[in-house]
Design a protein around this motif. Structure first.
Motif, PDB file in Angstrom:
ATOM      1  N   ARG A 160       0.853  -1.198   0.000  1.00  0.00           N
ATOM      2  CA  ARG A 160       0.000   0.000   0.000  1.00  0.00           C
ATOM      3  C   ARG A 160       0.892   1.254   0.000  1.00  0.00           C
ATOM      4  O   ARG A 160       0.731   2.148   0.825  1.00  0.00           O
ATOM      5  CB  ARG A 160      -0.926  -0.007   1.215  1.00  0.00           C
ATOM      6  N   ASP A 186      -4.616  -1.252  -4.000  1.00  0.00           N
ATOM      7  CA  ASP A 186      -5.514  -1.642  -5.079  1.00  0.00           C
ATOM      8  C   ASP A 186      -6.685  -2.401  -4.450  1.00  0.00           C
ATOM      9  O   ASP A 186      -6.498  -3.432  -3.818  1.00  0.00           O
ATOM     10  CB  ASP A 186      -4.724  -2.552  -6.055  1.00  0.00           C
ATOM     11  N   ARG A 187      -7.872  -1.856  -4.636  1.00  0.00           N
ATOM     12  CA  ARG A 187      -9.066  -2.481  -4.063  1.00  0.00           C
ATOM     13  C   ARG A 187      -9.263  -3.912  -4.536  1.00  0.00           C
ATOM     14  O   ARG A 187      -9.728  -4.768  -3.804  1.00  0.00           O
ATOM     15  CB  ARG A 187     -10.289  -1.668  -4.488  1.00  0.00           C
ATOM     16  N   GLU A 188      -8.865  -4.156  -5.791  1.00  0.00           N
ATOM     17  CA  GLU A 188      -9.032  -5.492  -6.357  1.00  0.00           C
ATOM     18  C   GLU A 188      -8.226  -6.522  -5.572  1.00  0.00           C
ATOM     19  O   GLU A 188      -8.649  -7.663  -5.395  1.00  0.00           O
ATOM     20  CB  GLU A 188      -8.584  -5.463  -7.818  1.00  0.00           C
ATOM     21  N   GLU A 191     -10.002  -7.500  -2.559  1.00  0.00           N
ATOM     22  CA  GLU A 191     -11.142  -8.362  -2.865  1.00  0.00           C
ATOM     23  C   GLU A 191     -10.696  -9.801  -3.171  1.00  0.00           C
ATOM     24  O   GLU A 191     -11.311 -10.751  -2.698  1.00  0.00           O
ATOM     25  CB  GLU A 191     -11.937  -7.786  -4.035  1.00  0.00           C
TER      26      GLU A 191
ATOM     27  N   LYS B 220     -13.719  -2.408   7.502  1.00  0.00           N
ATOM     28  CA  LYS B 220     -13.526  -2.426   6.044  1.00  0.00           C
ATOM     29  C   LYS B 220     -14.533  -3.369   5.371  1.00  0.00           C
ATOM     30  O   LYS B 220     -14.194  -4.090   4.423  1.00  0.00           O
ATOM     31  CB  LYS B 220     -12.101  -2.896   5.699  1.00  0.00           C
ATOM     32  N   LEU B 223     -15.153  -3.948   1.547  1.00  0.00           N
ATOM     33  CA  LEU B 223     -14.155  -4.538   0.654  1.00  0.00           C
ATOM     34  C   LEU B 223     -14.630  -5.900   0.146  1.00  0.00           C
ATOM     35  O   LEU B 223     -14.231  -6.350  -0.919  1.00  0.00           O
ATOM     36  CB  LEU B 223     -12.810  -4.696   1.368  1.00  0.00           C
ATOM     37  N   PHE B 248     -14.667   0.726   4.645  1.00  0.00           N
ATOM     38  CA  PHE B 248     -13.261   1.039   4.392  1.00  0.00           C
ATOM     39  C   PHE B 248     -13.150   2.532   4.127  1.00  0.00           C
ATOM     40  O   PHE B 248     -13.899   3.093   3.339  1.00  0.00           O
ATOM     41  CB  PHE B 248     -12.760   0.269   3.169  1.00  0.00           C
TER      42      PHE B 248
END
Lengths: 246, 292
Positions: A160, A186-188, A191, B220, B223, B248
């Motif tokens: 990050r 990166d949010r991906e 996930e 969060k 997410l 988040f």
């Protein structure tokens, strides 16, 4: 792990075992003796001092070790029984599974205390994964101090890398700590991780990043351990020491 | 007086940031940083240290070269491979069992007490703080956790403060066990991931072991909503008090970089109202369960 059990038919309640035990795991009364296996560090002192051979060796289960494989990668993990305090013997046991030859990557616990040392000792290099925040920097400094105590080569991965400020970078420059890789938020990623996916399989960008990280590690190690590499034994162990907030 | 211990199992879920936020809401508390391995709470609170104490615990073997006969007995006895071929003790491997010290035929082993760290009593803008710093690569973190909690309790009694909010250690081992005895309740801060859920299950089982109530918060949460909801279902099924979800937000990190708690940092009304509701629910439940 090995713990003592008292054979009351043989015990004369002399108290020598209680005296040597630094962990208060044995209590000897005038005509009874008790053991507290959960306090025992398995040092074996009581077995050495008992004049009556009145201690019986028992095995106590503190957790489980599981091994498996995925393709060419062998995997071993240990799980401490809930309520069990001592992680170190289990970590040592997990590391025995690694064997010699090939590459071993160890995912170390957070912090800087005894379980971390048990995971890191005897390895050839430590990667500290940190993030550019106040907590990240504070914990990184502690981890760097611990690794330097062990005189192991180390490198940083800044995860990050775009979320906080530049203090971790400044610190690394000041302390001559090589930054092997920076990974932007990166949010991906969050996930894929959340659903238990493997980043290098799902995100092509990560294959590239991890490959460059691995090349960088090899480069650093060949500088310091060329003999080992030339001898074809490769790197016997490489530890990943995570700081807490990574 | 009530002590709320905040735990997470895995690192990086936002435990310390949340402790800071609760402290900013409650005010009538003593703060206790029981994450002695890598204490971070002071970074949000900029404490003024009023007292500083050494922390000694356990012993370490030291072989005296002038007396050692190099007979090799200690090498055979030591189960921790802490004694090298040159009869020097590696302090990082020595567990302080004292076998070499007790049995050495030449009486060549010293066994001094071990300086493992320091602990502090401080004043902060959000009330008194008891915190500590474990020495580099030191042991006995469980004992240090017990010590800072005991001091926090003493301060709370002396100053008549209703709450102790304890920032707990990560993991599940001895420091965490030391953070649980005599606590009023545990707040588990988790995150919506496979590993977050796995660690939650283990930590909640440990809390059950101590017969303490568990409250669960998913940080969060947006997410990965499927995991966040799975955690809620798990709590309902097991009878843990599910407190809610936090979204988040980069504000937590930005506040931390500036050395502030999130409530002091921005006026994000959504986060603020979630936190206010959460603390209200938590304090009422704990007061109900432990009338003092």
């Amino acid at each position: 792990m090995e713990v003592p059990e008292i054979d009351s038919a043989r015990c004369t309640f002399c108290g020598k075992c209680q005296e040597i035990c630094q962990f208060n795991a044995i209590a000897v009364l005038p005509n009874a003796a008790l053991t507290f296996p959960e306090l025992c560090h398995s040092c074996g002192g009581c077995f050495l001092v008992c004049p009556e051979l009145a201690l019986i060796s028992k095995q106590r289960r503190i957790g489980t070790v599981e091994s498996g494989a995925r393709g060419p990668v062998r995997f071993t993990h240990g799980q401490l029984r809930v309520g069990e305090a001592l992680a170190r013997p289990l970590i040592r046991r997990v590391r025995q599974e690694a064997g010699e030859g090939g590459l071993t990557i160890i995912d170390a616990p957070p912090g800087t205390s005894c379980p971390v040392l048990a995971a890191v000792l005897g390895s050839d290099m430590v990667i500290l994964v940190t993030e550019p925040t106040a907590f990240g920097l504070n914990d990184l400094k502690l981890a760097v101090a611990a690794v330097r105590e062990l005189r192991l080569p180390l490198g940083l991965v800044i995860n990050r890398s775009d979320v906080g400020d530049r203090r971790v970078h400044d610190y690394a420059a000041r302390e001559n700590l090589p930054i092997f890789l920076e990974i932007p938020f990166d949010r991906e990623v969050a996930e894929v991780y959340a659903r238990g996916g493997l980043l290098v399989e799902e995100l092509p960008e990560w294959r590239r990043m991890m490959r460059s990280l691995w090349e960088r590690i090899q480069e650093e190690l060949s500088g310091t351990r060329s003999e080992k590499l030339v001898a074809g034994r490769g790197i016997s162990t490489s530890a990943t020491l995570r700081t807490k907030h990574a | 007086m009530h002590e709320l211990v905040v735990l997470s199992g895995k690192g990086g879920t936002g435990k310390t940031s949340l402790v800071g936020a609760l402290a900013a809401l409650e005010r009538n508390q003593v703060l206790c940083d029981a994450d002695v391995d890598a204490a971070d709470l002071h970074l949000l609170l900029e404490p003024t240290i009023l007292e500083r104490h050494d922390f000694y615990a356990g012993h370490r073997a030291v072989i005296r070269e002038d007396r050692c006969l190099k007979c090799g007995d200690c090498l055979n006895w030591c189960r921790f491979q802490a004694i090298a071929e040159d009869f020097r003790v590696n302090p990082l491997l020595c567990e302080g069992c004292g076998v070499c010290w007790s049995l050495c035929p030449a009486d060549a082993v010293d066994f001094p007490e071990n300086l493992c760290g320091e602990w502090f009593f401080s004043e902060t803008r959000l009330g008194p703080l008891v915190h500590a710093c474990l020495g580099v690569a030191a042991e006995n973190s469980g004992k240090l956790v017990a010590l800072v909690r005991q001091e926090a309790r003493r301060v709370a009694e002396n100053q008549g403060r209703e709450w102790i909010i304890t920032d707990g250690p990560p993991g599940l081992g001895c420091p965490v066990i030391a953070s649980l005895g005599d606590a009023s309740a545990v707040l588990i801060v988790t995150e919506p991931s496979v590993s977050g859920q796995h660690d939650l299950e283990r930590i909640a089982a440990l809390v059950d072991h101590f017969r303490l109530p568990s409250f669960v918060l998913v940080n969060k949460a947006d997410l990965h909503w499927p995991s966040a909801r799975a955690i809620r279902r798990f709590c309902d099924l097991k009878g843990y008090n599910f407190l809610g979800y936090l979204p988040f937000t980069p504000s937590f990190t930005q506040a931390q970089v500036e050395g502030k708690t999130i409530l002091e940092y921005d006026n994000n009304e959504q986060i603020k109202s979630v936190l206010v509701g959460l603390w209200e629910k938590l304090r009422q439940e704990i007061q109900k369960q432990n009338p003092s």
